[in-house]
Design an enzyme around this catalytic site. Structure first.
Site, PDB file in Angstrom:
ATOM      1  N   ARG A 133      58.196  24.927  42.592  1.00  0.00           N
ATOM      2  CA  ARG A 133      57.823  26.335  42.704  1.00  0.00           C
ATOM      3  C   ARG A 133      57.122  26.640  41.004  1.00  0.00           C
ATOM      4  O   ARG A 133      57.797  26.273  39.987  1.00  0.00           O
ATOM      5  CB  ARG A 133      59.081  27.095  42.865  1.00  0.00           C
ATOM      6  CG  ARG A 133      58.817  28.341  42.484  1.00  0.00           C
ATOM      7  CD  ARG A 133      59.894  29.338  42.739  1.00  0.00           C
ATOM      8  NE  ARG A 133      60.632  29.338  44.012  1.00  0.00           N
ATOM      9  CZ  ARG A 133      61.917  29.465  44.235  1.00  0.00           C
ATOM     10  NH1 ARG A 133      62.744  29.652  43.392  1.00  0.00           N
ATOM     11  NH2 ARG A 133      62.168  29.277  45.613  1.00  0.00           N
ATOM     12  N   ARG A 247      72.900  34.874  38.239  1.00  0.00           N
ATOM     13  CA  ARG A 247      72.336  34.847  39.465  1.00  0.00           C
ATOM     14  C   ARG A 247      70.930  34.952  39.066  1.00  0.00           C
ATOM     15  O   ARG A 247      70.541  35.480  38.224  1.00  0.00           O
ATOM     16  CB  ARG A 247      72.817  35.698  40.851  1.00  0.00           C
ATOM     17  CG  ARG A 247      72.450  35.491  42.082  1.00  0.00           C
ATOM     18  CD  ARG A 247      73.310  34.352  42.524  1.00  0.00           C
ATOM     19  NE  ARG A 247      72.769  33.804  43.798  1.00  0.00           N
ATOM     20  CZ  ARG A 247      73.046  34.046  45.026  1.00  0.00           C
ATOM     21  NH1 ARG A 247      73.721  35.102  45.118  1.00  0.00           N
ATOM     22  NH2 ARG A 247      72.354  33.408  45.872  1.00  0.00           N
ATOM     23  N   LYS A 248      70.007  34.751  40.179  1.00  0.00           N
ATOM     24  CA  LYS A 248      68.657  35.142  40.063  1.00  0.00           C
ATOM     25  C   LYS A 248      68.431  36.590  39.704  1.00  0.00           C
ATOM     26  O   LYS A 248      69.172  37.223  40.045  1.00  0.00           O
ATOM     27  CB  LYS A 248      67.832  34.783  41.234  1.00  0.00           C
ATOM     28  CG  LYS A 248      67.985  35.569  42.500  1.00  0.00           C
ATOM     29  CD  LYS A 248      67.282  34.803  43.491  1.00  0.00           C
ATOM     30  CE  LYS A 248      67.320  35.628  44.924  1.00  0.00           C
ATOM     31  NZ  LYS A 248      66.364  35.259  45.911  1.00  0.00           N
ATOM     32  N   GLY A 505      64.186  32.673  57.797  1.00  0.00           N
ATOM     33  CA  GLY A 505      64.878  31.518  58.660  1.00  0.00           C
ATOM     34  C   GLY A 505      66.462  31.694  58.685  1.00  0.00           C
ATOM     35  O   GLY A 505      66.943  31.090  59.238  1.00  0.00           O
ATOM     36  N   CYS A 510      64.287  35.199  52.325  1.00  0.00           N
ATOM     37  CA  CYS A 510      63.117  34.939  51.499  1.00  0.00           C
ATOM     38  C   CYS A 510      61.808  35.668  52.163  1.00  0.00           C
ATOM     39  O   CYS A 510      61.124  35.967  51.633  1.00  0.00           O
ATOM     40  CB  CYS A 510      62.864  33.508  51.262  1.00  0.00           C
ATOM     41  SG  CYS A 510      64.241  32.850  50.447  1.00  0.00           S
ATOM     42  N   GLY A 511      62.022  35.733  53.485  1.00  0.00           N
ATOM     43  CA  GLY A 511      60.551  36.235  54.336  1.00  0.00           C
ATOM     44  C   GLY A 511      60.923  37.932  53.957  1.00  0.00           C
ATOM     45  O   GLY A 511      59.950  38.373  54.709  1.00  0.00           O
TER      46      GLY A 511
END
Length: 588
Positions: A133, A247-248, A505, A510-511
């Protein structure tokens, strides 16, 4: 209304109910929930949980190491950034996968710690292959960068491909570990980095994809996002002060009335506003998605002049780094800390970390127009620069092959300025096309084929995560299925306006299905015969733009094979679709 923060002596025990925030609440409802509750915390709770060591790494203090999550334990066993700062990646690249898997430490390196370098091992479906990424502030990339990435994935044949992501950046697939040092060197030469793009780091800063060329833009977001990216990665060397977050963490700078940047789902969003004749930003904080909870960003009741974009980002990140919890991984995003301290308590911790320990209250001179119809960037549009246009191209579910990338790079060079803009909807914009070249540009075979500037209405808003083709966390296949379902639905109904459909998914989203008009989240379910099969939970009603809010679950556990009639029904009931008349085949 401001909340108040009460401090208790460490010996005092106090408990109270926490207010939960429904995913479907409006921004105003969420803001009210976060700002009206009085918070009571022990004074010791404001003791920083991490400390800086002599080597520059930030480490969790020993007294806070009980009941930490497995990822925190991995960070304590071995600092992930040593793979960068001490040449660890070169040593790993020399080892075979069998050797790497023999030791738990090196196995954890390739499965977890390499994510600090932006490398994600696809052990479950593509053992030995990695997704890489990139950082791409504001989604701006060049033809030379695009060609380089194409050259990397080409060597991996059918295993190699690239995706435009929902954070406006590139991901390349098929990478093999022995090649990583060479790839990183190549990235540096073209001005790219993958550093700090995964795990407990700041993700790619998002901005207006039309920055600098939009006749209606409020502010050019590129300089701010460039500064943010340089700060977060210490100019691509690695910023050790920010690599051990709980965390992110996501950030965006808003530059248009369209809110292409989706500020309500970011941990920090800069919203343009003036104050006493100065330009700056009001701040939203805490937006995030997770399997257990989704929350919209709330106002911090703070305004900063534009020169304080980096200082306030630093202060917010340090407050989160120092005080964020590190136990249950599902409760470690920044909004959980805001919940615990209250918005005013969190704000006071940010103020403590500002250079002059000052932070102005928010401005009522917001520059984003509340009544604004979000524009369509597909096709040809005039730029603010006379004689030039930008052209928005549809990239089906964001997936490209090496030849596609080379052709797009050639088109950007021949007709534009050699620049490409990536969008959070996984599409690409070619800016700076001279109007005299538009006719020739639109006749290019690539645009008349797969990458159309005028896609069908349902394709326009189609977004899909990686799915289980590559991702081990995904429960279902997404990209090919999203295309197939959409194509079949388009054959059955006609629409007068675009409907945004997002696929993800798994519950990690993430979508971003919660912001879609119609969202599909992968799950396992059973068919009419009771047999296990791939399915989805269907979401409905997400909004983006000035009336943004998150969608609700409409129907759970729908077998994927039964989706087309359900989507047709939803489109007819809620989006004004009209069934197409079917021609009889073989009859008179």
């Amino acid at each position: 209304m401001s909340s108040s923060l009460h401090f208790l002596a460490p010996s005092t025990i106090h408990s109270h109910d926490r207010r939960s925030i429904r995913a479907s609440a409006s921004s105003k409802q969420v803001a009210a929930a976060a700002t009206t509750e009085t918070k009571v915390v022990e004074l010791s709770r404001l003791d920083p949980r991490v400390e800086e060591r002599e080597n520059g790494y930030w480490v969790l203090k020993e007294k806070y190491r009980e009941k930490i999550n497995p990822q925190e334990k991995l960070k304590l066993e071995k600092e992930p950034m040593k793979l960068v700062t001490e040449g660890g990646i070169e040593e790993l690249a020399k080892l075979s996968l069998e050797e790497l898997d023999k030791s738990k430490l090196t196995k954890d390196d390739i499965d977890v710690r390499l994510k600090w370098l932006g490398l994600f091992h696809r052990r479950k479906h593509h053992y030995g292959r990695f997704m890489m990424r990139l950082k791409l502030p504001n989604g701006v990339t060049t033809s030379s960068q695009t060609r380089y990435l194409a050259s990397v994935i080409r060597k991996y044949g059918k295993e190699g491909c690239a995706d435009v992501t929902t954070r406006q950046n590139w991901q390349i697939r098929g990478v093999e570990l022995p090649h990583v040092p060479e790839i990183i060197e190549g990235l540096n030469k073209v001005g790219l980095t993958s550093l700090q793009s995964g795990m407990d780091n700041v993700r790619n800063p998002v901005g207006n994809p039309l920055a600098g060329i939009d006749p209606h833009e409020i502010v050019d977001t590129r300089p701010y996002n460039d500064q943010l990216s340089q700060f977060v990665t210490a100019n691509m060397r690695g910023n050790l002060a920010l690599t051990n977050l709980p965390r992110k963490w996501n950030v965006c700078v808003v530059g248009s009335h369209d809110l292409f940047e989706h500020p309500h789902i970011n941990d920090l969003a800069y919203m343009p506003a003036t104050k006493n004749g100065r330009f700056g930003f009001n701040l939203l904080v805490g937006g995030f998605f997770s399997p257990k909870r989704c929350a919209e960003a709330v106002p911090l009741d703070a305004w900063v002049p534009e020169e304080d974009v980096i200082p306030v980002c630093k202060a917010i990140l340090e407050a989160y780094r120092d005080l964020g919890t590190r136990g249950n991984r599902q409760k470690t995003r920044m909004m959980w800390l805001i919940d615990e301290l209250g918005i005013e308590g969190f704000r006071s911790e940010v103020v403590k970390r500002m250079p002059d320990q000052e932070l102005e209250r928010s401005s009522n001179e917001e520059l984003v127009q509340k009544e604004w119809e979000r524009r369509d960037y597909f096709g040809v549009h005039p730029q603010k620069q006379p004689g030039y246009s930008f052209v928005g191209l549809h990239i089906p579910v964001g997936r490209l092959q090496a030849d596609d990338m080379d052709e797009l790079a050639c088109i950007a060079d021949e007709y534009g300025s050699g620049e490409l803009r990536l969008t959070v909807e996984q599409n690409i914009i070619i800016p700076n096309v001279e109007n005299s070249k538009l006719d020739a540009f639109l006749k290019e075979p690539l645009l008349r084929g797969r990458f159309s500037p005028s896609p069908p209405l349902l394709m326009k808003g189609l977004v899909a995560c990686t799915g289980n083709q590559f991702c081990g966390q995904a429960i279902i296949e997404t990209k090919a299925r999203a295309m197939k379902v959409t194509e079949e639905v388009e054959r059955q109904v006609a629409l007068t306006k675009a409907v945004r459909m997002h696929w993800t998914g798994c519950p990690n989203s993430c979508g971003q299905v919660q912001v879609a008009d119609i969202g599909f989240m992968g799950c396992m379910t059973r068919d009419e015969n009771g047999k296990p099969c791939e399915g989805v939970d269907v979401f409905l009603g997400g909004r983006i733009g000035c009336d943004s809010h998150l969608g609700d679950v409409y129907k759970k556990s729908v077998p994927c094979k039964d989706l087309v009639p359900l989507v047709v029904d939803i489109l007819v009931k809620y989006f004004g679709a009209v069934p197409r008349e079917r021609e009889e085949v073989g009859g008179e």
